[in-house]
Motif scaffolding. Structure first.
Motif, mmCIF file in Angstrom:
data_model
loop_
_atom_site.group_PDB
_atom_site.id
_atom_site.type_symbol
_atom_site.label_atom_id
_atom_site.label_comp_id
_atom_site.label_asym_id
_atom_site.label_seq_id
_atom_site.Cartn_x
_atom_site.Cartn_y
_atom_site.Cartn_z
ATOM 1 N N GLN A 59 43.616 45.762 36.120
ATOM 2 C CA GLN A 59 42.248 46.203 35.904
ATOM 3 C C GLN A 59 42.150 47.127 34.696
ATOM 4 N N SER A 60 41.054 46.999 33.984
ATOM 5 C CA SER A 60 40.728 47.994 32.978
ATOM 6 C C SER A 60 39.954 49.109 33.672
ATOM 7 N N GLU A 61 39.633 50.147 32.965
ATOM 8 C CA GLU A 61 38.972 51.300 33.561
ATOM 9 C C GLU A 61 37.672 50.890 34.246
ATOM 10 N N LEU A 62 37.496 51.321 35.468
ATOM 11 C CA LEU A 62 36.296 51.100 36.284
ATOM 12 C C LEU A 62 36.118 49.650 36.736
ATOM 13 N N GLN A 63 37.099 48.801 36.500
ATOM 14 C CA GLN A 63 36.951 47.377 36.815
ATOM 15 C C GLN A 63 37.754 46.953 38.043
ATOM 16 N N CYS A 64 38.022 47.875 38.964
ATOM 17 C CA CYS A 64 38.827 47.491 40.123
ATOM 18 C C CYS A 64 38.085 46.526 41.029
ATOM 19 N N GLY A 65 36.745 46.591 41.066
ATOM 20 C CA GLY A 65 35.989 45.671 41.904
ATOM 21 C C GLY A 65 36.149 44.228 41.465
ATOM 22 N N PRO A 66 35.799 43.876 40.217
ATOM 23 C CA PRO A 66 36.004 42.504 39.742
ATOM 24 C C PRO A 66 37.460 42.051 39.842
ATOM 25 N N ALA A 67 38.410 42.954 39.590
ATOM 26 C CA ALA A 67 39.829 42.575 39.663
ATOM 27 C C ALA A 67 40.237 42.241 41.096
ATOM 28 N N ALA A 68 39.795 43.049 42.048
ATOM 29 C CA ALA A 68 40.125 42.782 43.448
ATOM 30 C C ALA A 68 39.500 41.475 43.909
ATOM 31 N N LEU A 69 38.252 41.231 43.513
ATOM 32 C CA LEU A 69 37.591 39.982 43.894
ATOM 33 C C LEU A 69 38.283 38.772 43.284
ATOM 34 N N ALA A 70 38.635 38.855 42.019
ATOM 35 C CA ALA A 70 39.319 37.741 41.374
ATOM 36 C C ALA A 70 40.636 37.442 42.083
ATOM 37 N N THR A 71 41.294 38.482 42.556
ATOM 38 C CA THR A 71 42.565 38.312 43.265
ATOM 39 C C THR A 71 42.383 37.509 44.547
ATOM 40 N N VAL A 72 41.441 37.934 45.407
ATOM 41 C CA VAL A 72 41.300 37.267 46.706
ATOM 42 C C VAL A 72 40.598 35.912 46.586
ATOM 43 N N MET A 73 39.679 35.773 45.632
ATOM 44 C CA MET A 73 39.022 34.483 45.452
ATOM 45 C C MET A 73 40.002 33.443 44.924
ATOM 46 N N SER A 74 40.837 33.833 43.979
ATOM 47 C CA SER A 74 41.842 32.910 43.459
ATOM 48 C C SER A 74 42.844 32.549 44.550
ATOM 49 N N ALA A 75 43.206 33.517 45.371
ATOM 50 C CA ALA A 75 44.126 33.244 46.477
ATOM 51 C C ALA A 75 43.507 32.302 47.490
ATOM 52 N N ALA A 76 42.166 32.313 47.610
ATOM 53 C CA ALA A 76 41.467 31.441 48.556
ATOM 54 C C ALA A 76 41.175 30.068 47.993
ATOM 55 N N GLY A 77 41.642 29.782 46.777
ATOM 56 C CA GLY A 77 41.497 28.450 46.222
ATOM 57 C C GLY A 77 40.376 28.277 45.225
ATOM 58 N N VAL A 78 39.744 29.377 44.801
ATOM 59 C CA VAL A 78 38.689 29.305 43.788
ATOM 60 C C VAL A 78 39.128 30.163 42.603
ATOM 61 N N PRO A 79 39.866 29.575 41.651
ATOM 62 C CA PRO A 79 40.384 30.359 40.520
ATOM 63 C C PRO A 79 39.253 30.986 39.711
ATOM 64 N N THR A 80 39.417 32.246 39.387
ATOM 65 C CA THR A 80 38.437 32.949 38.567
ATOM 66 C C THR A 80 39.124 34.126 37.907
ATOM 67 N N THR A 81 38.376 34.902 37.151
ATOM 68 C CA THR A 81 38.917 36.071 36.458
ATOM 69 C C THR A 81 37.978 37.251 36.649
ATOM 70 N N PRO A 82 38.474 38.479 36.457
ATOM 71 C CA PRO A 82 37.587 39.642 36.530
ATOM 72 C C PRO A 82 36.418 39.551 35.558
ATOM 73 N N ASP A 83 36.666 39.052 34.348
ATOM 74 C CA ASP A 83 35.590 38.957 33.358
ATOM 75 C C ASP A 83 34.471 38.051 33.848
ATOM 76 N N ALA A 84 34.832 36.979 34.557
ATOM 77 C CA ALA A 84 33.821 36.042 35.040
ATOM 78 C C ALA A 84 32.980 36.637 36.161
ATOM 79 N N LEU A 85 33.490 37.678 36.811
ATOM 80 C CA LEU A 85 32.788 38.270 37.955
ATOM 81 C C LEU A 85 32.087 39.574 37.622
ATOM 82 N N THR A 86 32.402 40.146 36.475
ATOM 83 C CA THR A 86 31.889 41.480 36.145
ATOM 84 C C THR A 86 30.371 41.544 36.193
ATOM 85 N N SER A 87 29.694 40.552 35.643
ATOM 86 C CA SER A 87 28.225 40.594 35.611
ATOM 87 C C SER A 87 27.627 40.507 37.007
ATOM 88 N N SER A 88 28.371 39.955 37.965
ATOM 89 C CA SER A 88 27.869 39.799 39.335
ATOM 90 C C SER A 88 28.044 41.055 40.177
#
Length: 327
Positions: A59-88
């Motif tokens: 994670q970059s500074e203040l980006q632990c939310g998108p990073a954590a989500l990208a981790t569990v979503m990718s593990a669940a079979g939906v590959p993504t990245t923190p950058d793709a989730l940041t706006s959400s």
């Protein structure tokens, strides 16, 4: 088809980089759950688990939310990245990600977010089942909170440690007592992200139902139906799950399947909502007499004990009668 809304509270988050080892000597906090776990480890889970294949996104500074989500979503079979989730999920004005956005983002990608029970046993049971868990931690103090999302990917009970993806550390080994200290400060808020055909092993009926009701609002009807069907296998007497499955099948175009589900739910619970929705399904199928009987049952039940459904039931009954009169 109608659904009752559920409200989810939100907590402002600001990820911090406070060194967690500095909290290990905090004698004023008592890790009661961890002590009980280590004194008598659960017999139904392995002593050690490491979900090593779980992706890692520093994670970059203040980006632990998108990073954590990208981790569990990718593990669940939906590959993504923190950058793709940041706006959400990232709220610049709050300097972090809100809990409600953290839960909502996976649902818009076909995954079900579900809160788990706020205790250490539930956390370990989810990990033992192969489910990485997003935890919200307070790495600061009560008067100066430093909120941080991390992902628990394993544990080592003989060593008394937990394994996490956290910040810039791919594999952080932390004492379970320290995890409990920092997790308790957030109210032990945690959730898992799974495909709709899977259930958390530790979540209760209320949390699973809430997760699926909110999933339905964002998911494709077929995905929502799958999620409800799996949950009903565990809680076959649930009125809300039964209604949800019937509604999702109706929305997906499987009106016959919806009617089959709704007739069982209506008879089992004598629910005005179930009778009303059954009437709608019967009407769409062209089964007008059966629709009339269901609509009458809905209005009778609503007038007797469920007044919030009176207006809807009356409208459905009027529609059925109008259709019959026009035959």
């Amino acid at each position: 088809m109608r659904r009752a809304p559920r409200l989810i509270g939100a907590l402002t988050l600001s990820c911090g980089l406070l060194v967690m080892t500095g909290l290990q000597g905090c004698a004023s906090l008592q890790a009661h759950q961890t002590r009980a776990l280590l004194a008598q480890p659960p017999a139904d889970i392995p002593a050690q688990v490491a979900l090593s294949a779980t992706p890692f996104f520093p994670q970059s500074e203040l980006q632990c939310g998108p990073a954590a989500l990208a981790t569990v979503m990718s593990a669940a079979g939906v590959p993504t990245t923190p950058d793709a989730l940041t706006s959400s999920v990232f709220v610049p004005g709050r300097g972090g990600s809100l809990q409600i956005e953290m839960l909502a983002a996976p649902r818009s990608h076909g995954l079900v977010s579900t809160r788990i029970q706020p205790d250490m046993q539930a956390l370990l049971h989810e990990v033992a089942a192969g489910h990485p868990v997003v935890v919200l931690l307070n790495l600061g103090l009560s008067l100066y909170p430093v909120w941080h999302y991390a992902v628990v990917i394993g544990y080592d009970l003989p060593a008394g440690d937990v394994l996490m993806r956290s910040g810039t550390t791919e594999l952080q080994r932390l004492p379970l007592t320290t995890l409990e200290h920092t997790w308790v400060r957030s109210g032990q808020w945690a959730f898992v992200v799974l495909p709709p055909d899977q259930l958390p092993v530790s979540a209760n009926e209320a949390d699973v139902t809430d997760g699926r009701v909110t999933f339905e609002r964002l998911a494709k009807p077929a995905q929502a139906a799958q999620a409800y069907r799996v949950a009903l296998q565990r809680w076959p007497d649930s009125l809300v799950l039964g209604l949800g499955l019937g509604n999702a099948l109706f929305a997906s175009g499987d009106v016959r399947g919806a009617a089959e589900v709704l007739v069982r739910v209506a008879r089992q619970h004598d629910s005005a909502a179930a009778w009303n929705n059954l009437a709608m399904a019967r009407l769409k199928l062209g089964e007008h007499e059966a629709a009339l009987q269901a609509a009458q049952a809905a209005l009778k039940r609503a007038q007797a004990s469920e007044p919030r459904w009176v207006s809807a039931a009356q409208a459905t009954l009027d529609e059925v009668r109008q259709t019959l009169s026009g035959k």
